[in-house]
Design a protein around this motif. Structure first.
Motif, mmCIF file in Angstrom:
data_model
loop_
_atom_site.group_PDB
_atom_site.id
_atom_site.type_symbol
_atom_site.label_atom_id
_atom_site.label_comp_id
_atom_site.label_asym_id
_atom_site.label_seq_id
_atom_site.Cartn_x
_atom_site.Cartn_y
_atom_site.Cartn_z
ATOM 1 N N GLY A 51 0.782 -1.225 0.000
ATOM 2 C CA GLY A 51 0.000 0.000 0.000
ATOM 3 C C GLY A 51 0.813 1.274 0.000
ATOM 4 N N MET A 52 1.971 1.255 -0.695
ATOM 5 C CA MET A 52 2.810 2.455 -0.659
ATOM 6 C C MET A 52 3.664 2.619 -1.910
ATOM 7 S SD MET A 52 5.744 1.205 1.982
ATOM 8 C CE MET A 52 7.192 2.032 1.380
ATOM 9 N N TRP A 53 4.007 3.876 -2.151
ATOM 10 C CA TRP A 53 5.002 4.247 -3.149
ATOM 11 C C TRP A 53 6.253 4.628 -2.383
ATOM 12 C CZ3 TRP A 53 4.807 4.524 -8.524
ATOM 13 C CH2 TRP A 53 3.573 4.214 -9.102
ATOM 14 N N ALA A 54 7.419 4.178 -2.840
ATOM 15 C CA ALA A 54 8.669 4.509 -2.150
ATOM 16 C C ALA A 54 9.713 4.972 -3.156
ATOM 17 C CB ALA A 54 9.188 3.300 -1.377
ATOM 18 N N GLY A 55 10.465 5.972 -2.743
ATOM 19 C CA GLY A 55 11.528 6.524 -3.577
ATOM 20 C C GLY A 55 11.670 8.008 -3.322
ATOM 21 N N ALA A 56 12.637 8.620 -3.970
ATOM 22 C CA ALA A 56 12.913 10.047 -3.771
ATOM 23 C C ALA A 56 11.802 10.941 -4.309
ATOM 24 C CB ALA A 56 14.242 10.421 -4.431
ATOM 25 N N LEU A 57 11.099 10.511 -5.355
ATOM 26 C CA LEU A 57 10.005 11.303 -5.923
ATOM 27 C C LEU A 57 8.784 11.130 -5.025
ATOM 28 C CD1 LEU A 57 8.944 13.082 -8.217
ATOM 29 C CD2 LEU A 57 8.351 10.986 -9.447
ATOM 30 N N SER A 58 8.361 12.215 -4.394
ATOM 31 C CA SER A 58 7.253 12.105 -3.440
ATOM 32 C C SER A 58 5.979 12.804 -3.892
ATOM 33 C CB SER A 58 7.674 12.661 -2.079
ATOM 34 O OG SER A 58 8.040 14.021 -2.196
ATOM 35 N N GLU A 59 6.085 13.834 -4.762
ATOM 36 C CA GLU A 59 4.874 14.507 -5.195
ATOM 37 C C GLU A 59 4.997 15.076 -6.603
ATOM 38 O OE1 GLU A 59 5.177 18.944 -3.245
ATOM 39 O OE2 GLU A 59 4.373 17.355 -1.984
#
Length: 173
Positions: A51-59
């Motif tokens: 249930g998540m997105w992970a990485g340096a790009l947040s928005e």
């Protein structure tokens, strides 16, 4: 609304969402959305089972183009207040830029990029072709005739510059 294909998609947003986080904007795509990256803000991977997105790009940020990898076709709907194009200049670097499109309506390439003058050399789209700037003739020529909301573009610049899109009149897409 942005129609997405299976594989890579060149996308951008032209609204200010209440929650611009990658997880919020891409949530309706579920497990079909696999990976997203930007030119300067990093990338993120969808860990759907967690249930998540992970990485340096947040928005998401209006004015940037993103490469979104999809496992299946889908439609991405992004809601928010329209971007004020006159108050949203886009800083560009010499060389290649991943460019988002801010106006709410499509616009011809020459008018859309007029604020760049002869510094803008070449623009390429994912599926509508490309166009070359011929400033000595006052025109852009090529298969890419207009820029579209929701799409992203590769723009080659001969020098650093600042793009200010015009506000194309007409009905919103």
């Amino acid at each position: 609304s942005i129609d997405l294909i299976s594989g890579w998609n060149w996308i951008s947003i032209n609204v200010l969402p209440a929650d611009p986080s990658i997880g919020n904007i891409l949530s309706d795509l579920g497990a079909a959305a696999l990976f997203i990256k930007s030119q300067a803000s990093g990338a993120a991977t969808n860990y759907y089972d967690y249930g998540m997105w992970a990485g340096a790009l947040s928005e998401f940020s209006p004015g940037e183009m993103y490469l979104l990898k999809m496992d299946a076709p889908a439609t991405l709907v992004v809601t928010g207040m329209p971007v004020d194009v006159a108050d949203t200049p886009i800083a560009l670097i010499e060389g290649w830029n991943w460019l988002g499109y801010l106006p709410q309506n499509s616009g011809d390439v020459g008018t859309a990029l007029a604020s760049l003058g002869s510094d803008a050399l070449f623009i390429n789209s994912q599926s509508a072709g490309s166009s070359t700037n011929y400033p000595q003739y006052g025109m852009w020529a090529g298969g890419l005739a207009s820029l579209e909301p929701g799409s992203g573009y590769l723009l080659k610049m001969s020098a650093d510059g600042t793009l200010v899109y015009p506000d194309f009149a007409g009905s919103a897409r």
